[in-house]
Design a protein around this motif. Structure first.
Motif, PDB file in Angstrom:
ATOM      1  N   ALA A 131       0.825  -1.205   0.000  1.00 42.28           N
ATOM      2  CA  ALA A 131       0.000   0.000   0.000  1.00 42.28           C
ATOM      3  C   ALA A 131       0.862   1.259   0.000  1.00 42.28           C
ATOM      4  O   ALA A 131       0.618   2.200  -0.757  1.00 42.28           O
ATOM      5  CB  ALA A 131      -0.933  -0.006   1.211  1.00 42.28           C
ATOM      6  N   SER A 132       1.878   1.280   0.852  1.00 41.25           N
ATOM      7  CA  SER A 132       2.765   2.434   0.933  1.00 41.25           C
ATOM      8  C   SER A 132       3.497   2.653  -0.393  1.00 41.25           C
ATOM      9  O   SER A 132       3.634   3.786  -0.863  1.00 41.25           O
ATOM     10  CB  SER A 132       3.775   2.237   2.068  1.00 41.25           C
ATOM     11  OG  SER A 132       4.601   3.383   2.206  1.00 41.25           O
ATOM     12  N   MET A 133       3.949   1.562  -1.003  1.00 40.13           N
ATOM     13  CA  MET A 133       4.634   1.670  -2.293  1.00 40.13           C
ATOM     14  C   MET A 133       3.701   2.187  -3.371  1.00 40.13           C
ATOM     15  O   MET A 133       4.089   2.986  -4.239  1.00 40.13           O
ATOM     16  CB  MET A 133       5.197   0.300  -2.696  1.00 40.13           C
ATOM     17  CG  MET A 133       5.857   0.273  -4.077  1.00 40.13           C
ATOM     18  SD  MET A 133       7.213   1.451  -4.234  1.00 40.13           S
ATOM     19  CE  MET A 133       8.336   0.805  -3.008  1.00 40.13           C
ATOM     20  N   THR A 134       2.442   1.762  -3.346  1.00 39.86           N
ATOM     21  CA  THR A 134       1.466   2.207  -4.341  1.00 39.86           C
ATOM     22  C   THR A 134       1.212   3.699  -4.232  1.00 39.86           C
ATOM     23  O   THR A 134       1.170   4.411  -5.243  1.00 39.86           O
ATOM     24  CB  THR A 134       0.134   1.441  -4.164  1.00 39.86           C
ATOM     25  OG1 THR A 134       0.390   0.035  -4.229  1.00 39.86           O
ATOM     26  CG2 THR A 134      -0.855   1.824  -5.250  1.00 39.86           C
ATOM     27  N   VAL A 135       1.058   4.198  -3.009  1.00 37.77           N
ATOM     28  CA  VAL A 135       0.871   5.638  -2.804  1.00 37.77           C
ATOM     29  C   VAL A 135       2.112   6.389  -3.298  1.00 37.77           C
ATOM     30  O   VAL A 135       2.003   7.439  -3.945  1.00 37.77           O
ATOM     31  CB  VAL A 135       0.613   5.954  -1.315  1.00 37.77           C
ATOM     32  CG1 VAL A 135       0.577   7.465  -1.084  1.00 37.77           C
ATOM     33  CG2 VAL A 135      -0.688   5.316  -0.863  1.00 37.77           C
ATOM     34  N   TYR A 136       3.290   5.840  -2.988  1.00 39.33           N
ATOM     35  CA  TYR A 136       4.529   6.478  -3.451  1.00 39.33           C
ATOM     36  C   TYR A 136       4.557   6.591  -4.977  1.00 39.33           C
ATOM     37  O   TYR A 136       4.941   7.632  -5.518  1.00 39.33           O
ATOM     38  CB  TYR A 136       5.753   5.682  -2.990  1.00 39.33           C
ATOM     39  CG  TYR A 136       7.043   6.214  -3.569  1.00 39.33           C
ATOM     40  CD1 TYR A 136       7.730   7.242  -2.937  1.00 39.33           C
ATOM     41  CD2 TYR A 136       7.546   5.714  -4.767  1.00 39.33           C
ATOM     42  CE1 TYR A 136       8.896   7.756  -3.482  1.00 39.33           C
ATOM     43  CE2 TYR A 136       8.712   6.226  -5.317  1.00 39.33           C
ATOM     44  CZ  TYR A 136       9.378   7.250  -4.669  1.00 39.33           C
ATOM     45  OH  TYR A 136      10.535   7.765  -5.231  1.00 39.33           O
ATOM     46  N   MET A 137       4.145   5.530  -5.661  1.00 43.81           N
ATOM     47  CA  MET A 137       4.191   5.538  -7.128  1.00 43.81           C
ATOM     48  C   MET A 137       3.265   6.591  -7.714  1.00 43.81           C
ATOM     49  O   MET A 137       3.598   7.237  -8.710  1.00 43.81           O
ATOM     50  CB  MET A 137       3.838   4.148  -7.664  1.00 43.81           C
ATOM     51  CG  MET A 137       4.911   3.103  -7.401  1.00 43.81           C
ATOM     52  SD  MET A 137       4.456   1.466  -7.998  1.00 43.81           S
ATOM     53  CE  MET A 137       4.368   1.752  -9.770  1.00 43.81           C
ATOM     54  N   ILE A 138       2.102   6.788  -7.092  1.00 44.10           N
ATOM     55  CA  ILE A 138       1.187   7.825  -7.568  1.00 44.10           C
ATOM     56  C   ILE A 138       1.830   9.201  -7.407  1.00 44.10           C
ATOM     57  O   ILE A 138       1.808  10.032  -8.319  1.00 44.10           O
ATOM     58  CB  ILE A 138      -0.153   7.751  -6.805  1.00 44.10           C
ATOM     59  CG1 ILE A 138      -0.868   6.434  -7.134  1.00 44.10           C
ATOM     60  CG2 ILE A 138      -1.038   8.943  -7.155  1.00 44.10           C
ATOM     61  CD1 ILE A 138      -2.105   6.177  -6.311  1.00 44.10           C
ATOM     62  N   ILE A 139       2.426   9.442  -6.236  1.00 42.71           N
ATOM     63  CA  ILE A 139       3.107  10.716  -5.990  1.00 42.71           C
ATOM     64  C   ILE A 139       4.291  10.888  -6.947  1.00 42.71           C
ATOM     65  O   ILE A 139       4.506  11.966  -7.513  1.00 42.71           O
ATOM     66  CB  ILE A 139       3.592  10.788  -4.528  1.00 42.71           C
ATOM     67  CG1 ILE A 139       2.395  10.787  -3.576  1.00 42.71           C
ATOM     68  CG2 ILE A 139       4.468  12.022  -4.295  1.00 42.71           C
ATOM     69  CD1 ILE A 139       2.773  10.639  -2.114  1.00 42.71           C
ATOM     70  N   ALA A 140       5.049   9.815  -7.148  1.00 44.98           N
ATOM     71  CA  ALA A 140       6.235   9.872  -8.017  1.00 44.98           C
ATOM     72  C   ALA A 140       5.861  10.233  -9.440  1.00 44.98           C
ATOM     73  O   ALA A 140       6.590  10.980 -10.116  1.00 44.98           O
ATOM     74  CB  ALA A 140       6.971   8.536  -7.987  1.00 44.98           C
ATOM     75  N   ASN A 141       4.738   9.718  -9.915  1.00 49.13           N
ATOM     76  CA  ASN A 141       4.331  10.022 -11.294  1.00 49.13           C
ATOM     77  C   ASN A 141       3.884  11.465 -11.450  1.00 49.13           C
ATOM     78  O   ASN A 141       4.055  12.054 -12.521  1.00 49.13           O
ATOM     79  CB  ASN A 141       3.230   9.055 -11.725  1.00 49.13           C
ATOM     80  CG  ASN A 141       3.779   7.717 -12.188  1.00 49.13           C
ATOM     81  OD1 ASN A 141       4.340   7.585 -13.266  1.00 49.13           O
ATOM     82  ND2 ASN A 141       3.662   6.710 -11.335  1.00 49.13           N
ATOM     83  N   VAL A 142       3.307  12.050 -10.399  1.00 47.53           N
ATOM     84  CA  VAL A 142       2.972  13.478 -10.446  1.00 47.53           C
ATOM     85  C   VAL A 142       4.251  14.303 -10.560  1.00 47.53           C
ATOM     86  O   VAL A 142       4.347  15.230 -11.373  1.00 47.53           O
ATOM     87  CB  VAL A 142       2.175  13.889  -9.196  1.00 47.53           C
ATOM     88  CG1 VAL A 142       1.975  15.407  -9.172  1.00 47.53           C
ATOM     89  CG2 VAL A 142       0.823  13.182  -9.164  1.00 47.53           C
ATOM     90  N   PHE A 143       5.260  13.956  -9.757  1.00 46.69           N
ATOM     91  CA  PHE A 143       6.547  14.645  -9.835  1.00 46.69           C
ATOM     92  C   PHE A 143       7.194  14.445 -11.208  1.00 46.69           C
ATOM     93  O   PHE A 143       7.807  15.360 -11.757  1.00 46.69           O
ATOM     94  CB  PHE A 143       7.484  14.143  -8.736  1.00 46.69           C
ATOM     95  CG  PHE A 143       7.339  14.869  -7.436  1.00 46.69           C
ATOM     96  CD1 PHE A 143       8.220  15.869  -7.083  1.00 46.69           C
ATOM     97  CD2 PHE A 143       6.304  14.559  -6.560  1.00 46.69           C
ATOM     98  CE1 PHE A 143       8.090  16.555  -5.876  1.00 46.69           C
ATOM     99  CE2 PHE A 143       6.161  15.225  -5.359  1.00 46.69           C
ATOM    100  CZ  PHE A 143       7.051  16.227  -5.009  1.00 46.69           C
ATOM    101  N   THR A 144       7.059  13.232 -11.751  1.00 41.59           N
ATOM    102  CA  THR A 144       7.634  12.933 -13.071  1.00 41.59           C
ATOM    103  C   THR A 144       7.063  13.857 -14.135  1.00 41.59           C
ATOM    104  O   THR A 144       7.783  14.352 -15.004  1.00 41.59           O
ATOM    105  CB  THR A 144       7.358  11.466 -13.460  1.00 41.59           C
ATOM    106  OG1 THR A 144       7.967  10.607 -12.498  1.00 41.59           O
ATOM    107  CG2 THR A 144       7.923  11.150 -14.841  1.00 41.59           C
ATOM    108  N   ALA A 145       5.739  14.097 -14.067  1.00 41.37           N
ATOM    109  CA  ALA A 145       5.089  14.965 -15.053  1.00 41.37           C
ATOM    110  C   ALA A 145       5.602  16.397 -14.974  1.00 41.37           C
ATOM    111  O   ALA A 145       5.509  17.149 -15.944  1.00 41.37           O
ATOM    112  CB  ALA A 145       3.574  14.946 -14.827  1.00 41.37           C
ATOM    113  N   ILE A 146       6.172  16.757 -13.830  1.00 46.22           N
ATOM    114  CA  ILE A 146       6.679  18.127 -13.649  1.00 46.22           C
ATOM    115  C   ILE A 146       8.155  18.233 -14.005  1.00 46.22           C
ATOM    116  O   ILE A 146       8.578  19.164 -14.708  1.00 46.22           O
ATOM    117  CB  ILE A 146       6.456  18.593 -12.196  1.00 46.22           C
ATOM    118  CG1 ILE A 146       4.955  18.645 -11.889  1.00 46.22           C
ATOM    119  CG2 ILE A 146       7.105  19.956 -11.955  1.00 46.22           C
ATOM    120  CD1 ILE A 146       4.638  18.899 -10.432  1.00 46.22           C
ATOM    121  N   ILE A 147       8.959  17.272 -13.528  1.00 46.44           N
ATOM    122  CA  ILE A 147      10.414  17.427 -13.689  1.00 46.44           C
ATOM    123  C   ILE A 147      10.900  17.061 -15.085  1.00 46.44           C
ATOM    124  O   ILE A 147      11.934  17.584 -15.532  1.00 46.44           O
ATOM    125  CB  ILE A 147      11.184  16.615 -12.633  1.00 46.44           C
ATOM    126  CG1 ILE A 147      10.895  15.113 -12.752  1.00 46.44           C
ATOM    127  CG2 ILE A 147      10.855  17.102 -11.245  1.00 46.44           C
ATOM    128  CD1 ILE A 147      11.654  14.260 -11.749  1.00 46.44           C
TER     129      ILE A 147
END
Length: 320
Positions: A131-147
């Motif tokens: 669950a924690s990893m899944t939440v991280y991946m969602i957050i990581a993809n938002v950052f990916t779209a920005i950086i």
């Protein structure tokens, strides 16, 4: 030890070797080349469906109340942005030769790449929180779209990538590969408990699906490496530097995650990369020759994961 027992213990190395040998066999043995030309693209087309299925099976074990952001999720995003920015600064500010810039672009793509879809699967095998990893991946993809649209034009002046197009591409990938199987899994848990009860005892299904997917990825990796026109020192650097990057990312991730009792998740979050996306980004926007770097990263990250799985199997707990 029997062959089946060996394969179970060393599933990831077996997948790496099998994918490599199968590609070489069907691309080098003349009578088999037509078969490889037909079956190869078909297997590649199966990859999204395999990833979808393995994530669905994994997510069926998650409870809704387990979903919540944690501090280390954002700390690791900060680390990822800082490391990416550091590599970009080297490329932009130092008087690099074309060969040196090529190598640094390879390092850059390994650092900035988003987390692999298989991270929740491997995290579960190592005893971490899916669950924690899944939440991280969602957050990581938002950052990916920005950086990505922020850094890529700095690395390569000709990189034609806008914020809107990058955000749309990442959003589409997140919806199809991550969110949809997650929603279906939560629906299954709520209204089809018998399906969940059937899947729970078969907890290795997702891992073996990932291993099959890895063998396909390795075929693509060997294809990229063997068709490369590079040789000598440049080729060696593009193959070996990703190992140093891989060890660094896994180490930082485990250290940061360990501060919050989630060293397994932290290591996988920062160290396990979606190199298929990295290869695509490299071919589309950066120097295609440096694609050897993310290809090599595939081998190194799965070698580290294989050693971690062996250690946990042998000693019952992962300590490194």
């Amino acid at each position: 030890m029997s062959i089946i027992a060996f394969i179970k213990q060393w599933t990831l190395p077996t997948a790496i070797v099998t994918g490599s040998l199968v590609y070489l066999l069907f691309s080098r043995v003349e009578p088999l080349v037509p078969v490889g030309d037909t079956v190869g693209p078909f297997l590649v087309s199966l990859m999204p469906f395999i990833i979808f299925t393995m994530l669905y099976v994994t997510f069926c074990k998650i409870k809704m109340d387990e979903f919540r952001p944690r501090a280390w999720h954002f700390l690791l995003q900060g680390v990822r942005v800082l490391l990416s920015g550091a590599v970009v600064s080297v490329i932009v500010l130092l008087p690099l030769t074309p060969a040196e810039k090529l190598v640094m672009e390879g390092v850059f793509i390994c650092v900035i790449c988003p987390t692999a879809a298989a991270a929740p699967v491997v995290t579960e095998k190592l005893g971490g929180s899916v669950a924690s990893m899944t939440v991280y991946m969602i957050i990581a993809n938002v950052f990916t779209a920005i950086i990505i649209p922020t850094f890529f034009p700095m690395v390569e002046k000709s990189a034609d990538i806008s914020f809107i197009s990058a955000f749309a591409a990442v959003l589409r990938r997140v919806l199809t590969v991550l969110v949809v199987p997650l929603v279906l899994a939560l629906i299954t848990r709520r209204w089809l408990p018998k399906v969940v009860a059937f899947l729970n005892p078969h907890r290795n299904i997702a891992f073996y699906l990932w291993s099959f997917n890895l063998s396909i990825i390795m075929g693509l990796t060997v294809r990229m490496i063997t068709r490369s026109q590079l040789s000598g020192t440049l080729l060696v650097l593009l193959i070996t530097l990703p190992l140093a990057v891989c060890i660094l990312l896994f180490s930082i991730g485990k250290a940061v995650g360990g501060l919050y009792g989630e060293s397994v998740g932290g290591g996988q979050a920062l160290g396990q990369k979606n190199t298929v996306v990295g290869i695509w980004l490299m071919l589309q926007f950066l120097n295609p020759v440096a694609v050897i770097a993310p290809c090599s990263y595939v081998i190194w990250q799965n070698t580290i994961n294989a050693l971690q799985l062996w250690y946990k199997e042998k000693y019952g707990k992962l300590k490194w």
